[in-house]
Structure formats: C-alpha cells, structure tokens
Design an enzyme around this catalytic site. Sequence first.
Site, mmCIF file in Angstrom:
data_model
loop_
_atom_site.group_PDB
_atom_site.id
_atom_site.type_symbol
_atom_site.label_atom_id
_atom_site.label_comp_id
_atom_site.label_asym_id
_atom_site.label_seq_id
_atom_site.Cartn_x
_atom_site.Cartn_y
_atom_site.Cartn_z
ATOM 1 N N GLU A 1 40.598 44.681 42.570
ATOM 2 C CA GLU A 1 41.265 43.627 43.332
ATOM 3 C C GLU A 1 42.509 43.246 42.526
ATOM 4 O O GLU A 1 42.445 42.409 41.623
ATOM 5 C CB GLU A 1 40.363 42.404 43.518
ATOM 6 N N ASP B 1 36.832 42.154 40.072
ATOM 7 C CA ASP B 1 37.482 40.932 40.543
ATOM 8 C C ASP B 1 38.630 40.532 39.624
ATOM 9 O O ASP B 1 38.576 40.710 38.406
ATOM 10 C CB ASP B 1 36.431 39.812 40.583
#
Length: 820
Positions: free
Chosen positions: A548, A495
């Site tokens: 990401e 993330d």
Amino acid sequence: MTPRPPSNGPDPKKAAAKKATAKKGAGKKSSAKKNSTKRNSLKKASAKKTSAADQKAARETVTADTGTESTTPIATPTSAPISAPAPAPAPAPAPEIAISPALDAMDRDRLLHGTHHAPHSVLGAHPVPGGVAFRVFRPFALGVTVVTDGSTTELHDDGDGFFSGLLPLPDVPEYRLLVAYDGTVQDTEDAYRFLPALGDLDLHLIGEGRHEQLWQALGAEPMTHQGVTGTRFTVWAPNAQGVRVAGTFNFWDGTGAPMRSLGATGVWELFMPGIGEGELYKFEITRPDGSKTLRADPMARRTEVPPATSSIVTASHHEWDDAEWLAGRTEVPSHEAPFSVYEIHLASWRPGLTYRQLAEQLPAYVKDLGFTHVELMPVAEHPFGGSWGYQVTGFYAPTARLGTPDDFKFLVDALHQAGIGVLMDWVPAHFPRDDWALAEFDGRPLYEHEDPLRAAHPDWGTLEFDFGRREVRNFLVANAVYWCEEFHIDGLRVDAVASMLYLDYSREPGQWTPNEHGGRENLDAVAFLQEMNATVYRRVPGVVTIAEESTAWDGVTRPTDTGGLGFGFKWNMGWMHDSLDYMTHDPVHRRHHHGEMTFSMVYAYSENYVLPISHDEVVHGKRSLVSKMPGDWWQQRANLRAYLAFMWAHPGKQLLFMGQEFAQGAEWSETHGPDWWLLDPAYGAEADHRGVRDLVRDLNTVYRHTPSLWQLDTTPAGFQWVTGDAAEDNVFAFLRYDTDGSPLLAVSNFSPVVRHDYRLGVPDDTPAWHETLNTDTAVYGGSDVTNPDPIKPEPTAWHGRAASIRLTLPPLAAVWLRPA
C-alpha cells in the site's frame, strides 16, 4: 624402632573414623546441623601412638566428614643402616575445609531485587569443597527438601525464601525438590539444574539479525529438555538489569523465576519444568534505572482476549489438509493469473462468529461470488478493536477475539480447500505505546528509534520501528515468514509503506533529519523492505507481497537485485482517487473530468497494480461506494454497476471491500458490519441489492474464464484504446488481449442516455462480436437495453481501424463483447 607419623599429619585413628562415618552417612539424611554434630564428636578422638595397622590406614585415602578426599603421605620403615639419618618427611597438604553452602549477601540481594544476570551460576546444585552445595530460591516456601536416589535431605532455611545445604557427595546427582507451602507440598524439578535450552547457532543467528525462524528461538516454547517436559522462556532485552518470568504458575510473582543472560545477544533464557500449554505469563523486566515493568511477550503466539493482555503458552496441533492448494499456487505467477480480491474484516463480517464458525460460512460465500482471494484486515493481536487491527501489539499471535491460533489455521485451511487464496494485512510500519507491550520494552528505546523525532509517528500517535537495528529487522522479517510458513498465508498486503519510505512523511521542516546523502528517503526502511521481500519469496514459493504505497516511488514492484523494493503488487491509489472523483460528479459535468479515467493508462505498466476499493474508501464520512454516486437510487445503482465493470476490465487486479458487492448504502462500521438484511427479498432486494451482488458474481465468472482480462495485465501488449477521448459522450472503449491475441472489447457509457448506433473501430479479422456482459440487464436491476444479436463489423474505417461496429450503448452502463 617403629616410626611414627609426622606431628603435622592426620591422626590415623581419626582418619579411619572419618572414613567410616562418611560411608555410613552417605545413604542417610544430612543437614547442616548434623554435619556440625559430626565435626564436634570427631574432634574428641584421642591422638594415641599408631600401630602398624594404624600406619596402613593412614596411607589410604582419608575421607573427611565433608565428603572431600585428600591423600596424606605417611612415613615408612627404611632399610638403611641405623647410623644413617632417616630422610625428613615432606609436609602434608592441609585437608580441604567445607564451605558454607548459603549464598553470599551480594547474590541474595541481586536475586531479591531482580538484577541477577546469571542465577544458574549460584542456584541449583554445584560441586564445592566439601561436597555438593544445593541452593534454592523459593519465596513463601516453608521448607525445601532435596530428593536424591531415594534419599531426602532437608535444606536449611536461610531466610527471604533462600534454602541451602551441603551434601557429602562426589558429584552432582539427579535430584528433585519437595517444596512445602502452607497446606501443600510441591514435588518438582529444579529449574536451575538445566543447561540453556537455546543452541549456539540460534544465538549466533539472533546476534547477526538473520534468524529467519525467530519464533522457534524466542518466546515460550513447550518442549522436552534433558529428558524433562516443560517450557523454555526466552526474550530479547539487552538493556535489562534482570528479567524474571511471572505467570499463573507462580501466582504472578516472578521473584523466584529469574532468567539468565546468554551473553552479548541480549537474550535471556529460563527452562521451567512442568509448565505446559495454557499457562499465562509475562516478563518482569528490571530497567537500567532499577524500576520494574511487566511486559507481554513480543514473540507470544497466543494471547488473552483483549482487554486482558497476558501471553499464553501454546503449541500447534492443527493437521493441514491443503497440500493440493499449496502445490498449485506455484504454477502461474500472480501477475499472470486471475486475481480478484474480497477484503474482509473478520470480526464484523458476521459479528459474533468465531474462526471455526467463519470457516463454515465464509468459504462458501466467497466461492459463490467467484473471488479468487480474500484479504483479511489485520489478524495479529491488537488491544483496541476500533483500530481495526492496524495498531498491533502481538505480532506473532492471531487475535484471540475469534479463537485460538489453531482455530485460525482451520479457517485458512477451509478457504484453501474451497480454492480461495488468503491474503493478510501486515503492519510493520508502527506499533502503539501501551506500557505492557513494545514501547521502551526494556527501559530504553528498543524496537523504536532512539531519536524521538524518528520514533514518534506524527499521524497516529504510535511509534515507528527502528529499521536500522538488525534485531528489529529480524523481528519483522521473521514475522512475515512466520505468517506464510506457519499459517499458510498466500500473501501479505503491507500497510502504510509510504510512511516508512520517507523521513519527512507528515513532518514539517525541522522535524526530520536528512539521510547520509542529504535526501529524504529512509534508507533503513528501504533495506528492510528489500530484505523482507527477498526472504519471503525465497522461503515460501507461490506467495505474493502487496504494497500500500501512495506516492510515485520508483520500483516498488521491481526485483531487489535491480534496486527495486521487490513487491509483487502495488495498490494503485492514483487510479482509485481519480476514478472515484470522476464518478462522484454528475454526468453533465463528467466531460470536464474525462482525463481522470484515462490518466491511469499513462503509468499503468510502471508497476504491477491492484485496483483497490478498500475499507478506507467507505468510512469516516466518505460514504459507501453506492452512496458516492450521483442521482436517484436507480441512477446510483446503475453508476455503481458501470463502475465495477469498468474496474474489472481495466488493466490490474481487483479488490472490493465487503458490503460493496451488494450496494450497501451505509458506511461500514466495525461494530455491526455489513447490512445483510438488505439481501432479504422482503426489502425489494431482488432488483436492488441482489442485482448488484449477482453482477459481481458474473463479473468474476467472466473474468476468471477470459484470459484477456488478466494474462497480460502488466504488459502494454494486453491493452489498446479504441476511444479514450470521447469526453462529450462520457464514453470509454478499449480492447484487452491475451497471449494468443484473443480480444475482449469493453465499452462504458457514463451518461444517463441511450446511445444508438454508436460506432467503434475494431480489428478487421473478427467476423462478429457477441455481448458477453451488460450491466444494464434487468436481472441486475437495469433498464434492459441490450445487444442480443451478434454484431458484424462493417468495412468502415473508424478510430484508426479498417473495420467498425455499431452498438446500442445502454445508459450508465458497461458492455463487454467478445468474438462470436
């Protein structure tokens, strides 16, 4: 003439009496009071002239009442003539004097205030002049008795929970303690008689920041140590003045459980006998300023259910049954295999289900829909459910909201046995400021950067990790390995990578400092990500890491040995934003945004991409996927179906968030999850929501059995435009190829009109084309405009090809065709 002992030597009778007394008392109870009585009585022995027998006794080893031994030379007869003077006897050494076993004031004070770095050096049993000193620190105890080989000795109460005694023993024996409290007596081992339970190699690797299985060295580890079962507690706290263990086993008072410092590594350790699984604990840390803080274990492998925050001693007993899956996942690299992902928030997929209950329902549902993988939103423990797991406090513990760590392993095992890979969101970019967790863990910035501007994350009110500190990198790299090795996770979706890579991320001028080269790249974060990826891929074959990353950073999926970050995939955020923006426009305006659907092919092979329609796109006022589409309800569903087919045919892997597979109309909420009632036939779901779900199932089925849709995803040879410039028609057509050259033709019509005899150029070596999938069929809820018969190419050049076919394009629909 009989020589006499020197005047400064011991009295032989007194020495013999002492020896006899010591032998007699070796097997009986002794205490400081009794030892004092013995010494007083021995002082009263008369100092008479010695006989020959007395001289013989004096030559033997003299054992004092303290238990220490000393030898004293005795004068002996001489054969020299009487006229010759006898040689002067050498002075005898003074006998050893017993010392008080009680702790000195400084050690007592440091133990009472939790600032002792070496409690094992003063507590426990230690050889001293006069015997073996026993020292025990048990606050609130009424008395402590030492049990040695069947003998018991009550220790003296020195006050403040300290007990001591001096036993006339030559060596430290095996012993236990009987600790008397009000109304009970505890029979226990002494935690301070054990050697460190952490090896030198572990400490060396921790100091180097290279311990790839850090969870086996730090934290709470149930074990057998020196033949005794218990739990080893270890924690990294280099700035602490002292660390103590508090838990259910000592009524959350860590005063009597100080840990020892293991040197320059900053690691503190204590083996506590008799402590086993299920016990709650925390570390009580004395900060550099003398204040105290009670902290959860950063390495805890199990926690209490939030909002409770204690760590729990645990060990795994799960027996895996996924060997076949693990062996098979290494056969084909992920970028050359089908890879279709169903993203899930476990706590809200079916609210109220535990890990084991999810294992009964989730694998069957995902397998029926044909997805190859599930991606779990963060599983690691987090205090606030509304963060969806993206603000982690327990990096090594699956959230206790749904069960135990073994329960989570059971779920992963069940998914693997169903042939479904398991990806997991991993959050190494930041952590929350909770005062019982990582923030200023030992009183100073430790896991976070010491520079406040570098430590504070400007967007989320959290703290960023100090990626330049080797121990912090080790904590995170080992954590990535931990989930893959211990829980058989098949991949990590990392993330917020962009927030890690840039020093000026969400910061204004003056709020950040350039790197050593004057740039804005966070070189420490780059090195960390490279190390993490290289380590995970080396240790766990078959796994994949996914970034990401929302910027144009070069080389996210390039190997680390060529300067890349080393990820397996990168989320294609550009494609997601552009394509969704195109779809939100009314078809009459789409011709002005045609390039938003084609631009992705300009950079499609710069990285290995995943096309994500994730949870982030269906929350916070962004509306659900179907609700983004223009038009009435029929048109919204038709647009959604066409969009999903375009997405599945586009180069790159696919990810779809739960609820979007059946056209949920409402935004997702973690409090209630998907609206499963929409699939009930009573609500007209047969033609509406069930139709979209059936399409997703068929998209996955055709996808998995058509190598041209995935085999060359990362190679330009796998894609050719047929027409990418039909903006006035809102039509896109392209060919996908596999390694054998077999094609699939994907055609999308994003206008609400039927286009008859729509001519498209095709390869001239194909005798006929067959419609494999059509999103407008009635079973999906469409108008059922189809091409039921094989379509033969005509020798009419079109779109730069020698042959062409004429199709009927259904409205707001996509059609896939393959050679008949």
